[in-house]
Design a protein around this motif. Structure first.
Motif, mmCIF file in Angstrom:
data_model
loop_
_atom_site.group_PDB
_atom_site.id
_atom_site.type_symbol
_atom_site.label_atom_id
_atom_site.label_comp_id
_atom_site.label_asym_id
_atom_site.label_seq_id
_atom_site.Cartn_x
_atom_site.Cartn_y
_atom_site.Cartn_z
ATOM 1 N N LEU A 77 -16.799 -0.932 2.831
ATOM 2 C CA LEU A 77 -17.073 0.430 3.282
ATOM 3 C C LEU A 77 -17.066 1.432 2.124
ATOM 4 N N ASP A 78 -16.973 0.928 0.903
ATOM 5 C CA ASP A 78 -17.061 1.752 -0.306
ATOM 6 C C ASP A 78 -15.964 2.811 -0.406
ATOM 7 N N PHE A 79 -14.750 2.434 -0.026
ATOM 8 C CA PHE A 79 -13.608 3.317 -0.235
ATOM 9 C C PHE A 79 -12.971 3.005 -1.583
ATOM 10 N N GLU A 80 -12.429 4.033 -2.223
ATOM 11 C CA GLU A 80 -11.708 3.841 -3.477
ATOM 12 C C GLU A 80 -10.482 2.956 -3.236
ATOM 13 N N ALA A 81 -10.266 1.983 -4.113
ATOM 14 C CA ALA A 81 -9.121 1.091 -3.981
ATOM 15 C C ALA A 81 -7.829 1.844 -4.289
ATOM 16 N N LEU A 82 -6.791 1.573 -3.509
ATOM 17 C CA LEU A 82 -5.507 2.231 -3.703
ATOM 18 C C LEU A 82 -4.655 1.538 -4.758
ATOM 19 N N SER A 83 -5.046 0.350 -5.161
ATOM 20 C CA SER A 83 -4.325 -0.376 -6.206
ATOM 21 C C SER A 83 -5.256 -1.426 -6.788
ATOM 22 N N ALA A 84 -5.034 -1.785 -8.038
ATOM 23 C CA ALA A 84 -5.843 -2.839 -8.649
ATOM 24 C C ALA A 84 -5.532 -4.172 -7.996
ATOM 25 N N LEU A 93 0.825 -1.204 0.000
ATOM 26 C CA LEU A 93 0.000 0.000 0.000
ATOM 27 C C LEU A 93 0.865 1.262 0.000
ATOM 28 N N LEU A 94 1.953 1.231 0.753
ATOM 29 C CA LEU A 94 2.857 2.381 0.772
ATOM 30 C C LEU A 94 3.505 2.573 -0.594
ATOM 31 N N ILE A 95 3.880 1.464 -1.223
ATOM 32 C CA ILE A 95 4.456 1.539 -2.567
ATOM 33 C C ILE A 95 3.423 2.093 -3.547
ATOM 34 N N ALA A 96 2.183 1.646 -3.444
ATOM 35 C CA ALA A 96 1.128 2.099 -4.347
ATOM 36 C C ALA A 96 0.865 3.590 -4.184
ATOM 37 N N ILE A 97 0.879 4.073 -2.960
ATOM 38 C CA ILE A 97 0.665 5.507 -2.722
ATOM 39 C C ILE A 97 1.781 6.320 -3.361
ATOM 40 N N ARG A 120 6.590 -19.328 -6.602
ATOM 41 C CA ARG A 120 6.873 -18.885 -5.220
ATOM 42 C C ARG A 120 6.711 -17.382 -5.068
ATOM 43 N N ILE A 121 7.083 -16.625 -6.081
ATOM 44 C CA ILE A 121 7.029 -15.166 -5.956
ATOM 45 C C ILE A 121 5.695 -14.601 -6.444
ATOM 46 N N SER A 122 4.739 -15.465 -6.770
ATOM 47 C CA SER A 122 3.499 -14.996 -7.405
ATOM 48 C C SER A 122 2.729 -14.017 -6.524
ATOM 49 N N TYR A 123 2.716 -14.210 -5.197
ATOM 50 C CA TYR A 123 1.988 -13.261 -4.348
ATOM 51 C C TYR A 123 2.682 -11.903 -4.360
ATOM 52 N N GLY A 124 4.019 -11.917 -4.322
ATOM 53 C CA GLY A 124 4.752 -10.659 -4.407
ATOM 54 C C GLY A 124 4.501 -9.945 -5.723
ATOM 55 N N VAL A 125 4.505 -10.688 -6.825
ATOM 56 C CA VAL A 125 4.224 -10.093 -8.129
ATOM 57 C C VAL A 125 2.801 -9.545 -8.162
ATOM 58 N N PHE A 126 1.861 -10.334 -7.630
ATOM 59 C CA PHE A 126 0.470 -9.891 -7.620
ATOM 60 C C PHE A 126 0.318 -8.571 -6.853
ATOM 61 N N LEU A 127 1.033 -8.428 -5.751
ATOM 62 C CA LEU A 127 0.894 -7.230 -4.929
ATOM 63 C C LEU A 127 1.501 -5.998 -5.592
ATOM 64 N N VAL A 128 2.720 -6.126 -6.115
ATOM 65 C CA VAL A 128 3.447 -4.915 -6.531
ATOM 66 C C VAL A 128 3.350 -4.612 -8.022
ATOM 67 N N HIS A 129 2.766 -5.512 -8.820
ATOM 68 C CA HIS A 129 2.836 -5.283 -10.262
ATOM 69 C C HIS A 129 2.086 -4.017 -10.691
ATOM 70 N N PHE A 130 0.958 -3.726 -10.052
ATOM 71 C CA PHE A 130 0.189 -2.588 -10.545
ATOM 72 C C PHE A 130 0.892 -1.253 -10.281
ATOM 73 N N PRO A 131 1.450 -1.015 -9.089
ATOM 74 C CA PRO A 131 2.229 0.229 -8.931
ATOM 75 C C PRO A 131 3.382 0.331 -9.917
ATOM 76 N N VAL A 132 4.060 -0.777 -10.189
ATOM 77 C CA VAL A 132 5.155 -0.760 -11.156
ATOM 78 C C VAL A 132 4.626 -0.425 -12.539
ATOM 79 N N CYS A 133 3.564 -1.091 -12.954
ATOM 80 C CA CYS A 133 2.977 -0.829 -14.271
ATOM 81 C C CYS A 133 2.482 0.606 -14.395
ATOM 82 N N LEU A 134 1.963 1.140 -13.303
ATOM 83 C CA LEU A 134 1.473 2.521 -13.325
ATOM 84 C C LEU A 134 2.604 3.500 -13.602
ATOM 85 N N VAL A 135 3.745 3.306 -12.936
ATOM 86 C CA VAL A 135 4.887 4.203 -13.126
ATOM 87 C C VAL A 135 5.452 4.065 -14.540
#
Length: 368
Positions: free
Chosen positions: A141-148, A102-106, A290-305
């Motif tokens: 709670l209907d908050f905007e998602a911080l990352s896909a 989440l910090l990376i996504a922000i 093995r790294i699939s969860y890590g890729v799943f978490l960080v790929h969208f911030p990376v792709c966004l940049v």
């Protein structure tokens, strides 16, 4: 006899391929690089944008399959298992790396916002919004998602909690009724039926576990009912349930989940059919798994940049933007590997050390 790595090669392959499809789906769906590059292969970009997201069903079925084998390999919660403790462990296992993401996504949204304007860029989060994300309540709670993809982490936790609840209920029914028959498989089957025949047909339920439990529960039941001595009657009943669900309303996601569950069941029944995972290709597949969860978490911030950088600094031409997509894809894998080693594994080590300390204290108190 096959090695453990060989027996699980199909699971590694499914996770690795599904992970790549999710990354490519987000690259194709969100743009803006894909908007420029899509004329190079319009059919491929259309498929990735609209259909590749069905790879989530692979993770749902595998999640149920692996959870069943871990929590209750014989269809009954392990005697020493404490449901609340297991649930807390699962939350920590999911949320500690997720909170770092989440910090990376922000930060990624802030950087990307300097280079482009796009709907995929999140606004700076409010404290309540950030807290809701950490508590996995952002959708409810209907908050905007911080990352896909953050919705999936919440759903994964809900599904695990739902399975634990069904296992605990089954154990209670057996204990109170003096029953020798395992009750949890029947409860899970009822939950799968309710999901496929009702909840999964209602789009308003797509923020809670019952909507997704059909796929997750298929993995659970296949883990229990297939194997060298499959429960043939039970599996036929499960197959009939899937056919009825698809006849009621055909859903691509349900069909894919059923096919993945069928594959897992067949390969549990005939493990010697699992392809051998050998050489560099086998090791690479296992590593990406093995790294699939890590890729799943960080790929969208990376792709966004990367999207923002190629939009701001590279020509708006299909070949250049297609190169950007390739760079984003490769960067996502590299970032996921770094995240796995430096965040995810450290979080898991901290959880293990904390459990060991708690158990050690419990033991010492018990000796007094």
């Amino acid at each position: 006899m096959k090695s453990a790595a060989s027996r699980w090669a199909h699971v590694d392959a499914l996770k690795a391929v599904a992970c790549q499809l999710i990354v490519l789906h987000h690259l194709a769906f969100y743009g803006p690089m894909s908007d420029v590059a899509s004329p190079l292969a319009p059919g491929l970009f259309e498929w990735l944008s609209q259909h590749a997201r069905v790879a989530v069903q692979v993770f749902l079925v595998l999640g149920g399959f692996l959870a069943a084998r871990s929590l209750a390999p014989q269809g009954r919660l392990k005697p020493q298992a404490a449901p609340w403790g297991l649930l807390g462990d699962r939350y920590a296992r999911l949320v500690l790396p997720y909170a770092a993401m989440l910090l990376i996504a922000i930060a990624a949204s802030a950087l990307a916002g300097e280079w482009m304007e796009h709907d995929s860029i999140s606004n700076p989060p409010r404290p309540a919004q950030l807290l809701a994300h950490v508590l996995l309540l952002h959708d409810l709670l209907d908050f905007e998602a911080l990352s896909a993809g953050v919705w999936y982490v919440a759903i994964d936790f809900q599904l695990y909690a739902m399975l634990l609840g069904l296992l605990a209920l089954g154990a209670w029914m057996e204990r109170e009724g003096g029953l020798r028959r395992r009750m949890a498989p029947g409860l899970v089957l009822l939950a799968v039926g309710g999901s496929l025949l009702y909840f999964n047909l209602q789009s308003g339920w797509d923020e809670v576990a019952p909507y997704f439990f059909g796929a997750y529960g298929l993995g659970v039941l296949v883990a229990w009912w297939s194997g060298p001595r499959p429960r043939k009657v039970a599996l036929v009943a499960l197959g009939v349930l899937v056919v009825v669900a698809l006849a009621t309303e055909f859903r691509e996601r349900v069909a894919v989940a059923a096919l993945v569950a069928l594959l897992l069941g067949v390969l549990q029944w005939r493990p010697h059919w699992v392809p051998k995972a050998q050489g560099r290709a086998g090791r690479a597949m296992a590593y990406v798994s093995r790294i699939s969860y890590g890729v799943f978490l960080v790929h969208f911030p990376v792709c966004l940049v990367v999207n923002a950088a190629f939009t701001a600094f590279m020509p708006a031409e299909p070949l250049w933007q297609a190169l950007g997509i390739a760079v984003a894809w490769g960067s996502s894998l590299c970032a996921g590997a770094l995240f796995h080693h430096h965040v995810e594994l450290r979080a898991m080590a901290w959880i293990a050390a904390r459990k060991a300390r708690v158990q050690g204290h419990s033991g010492s108190y018990g000796l007094r």
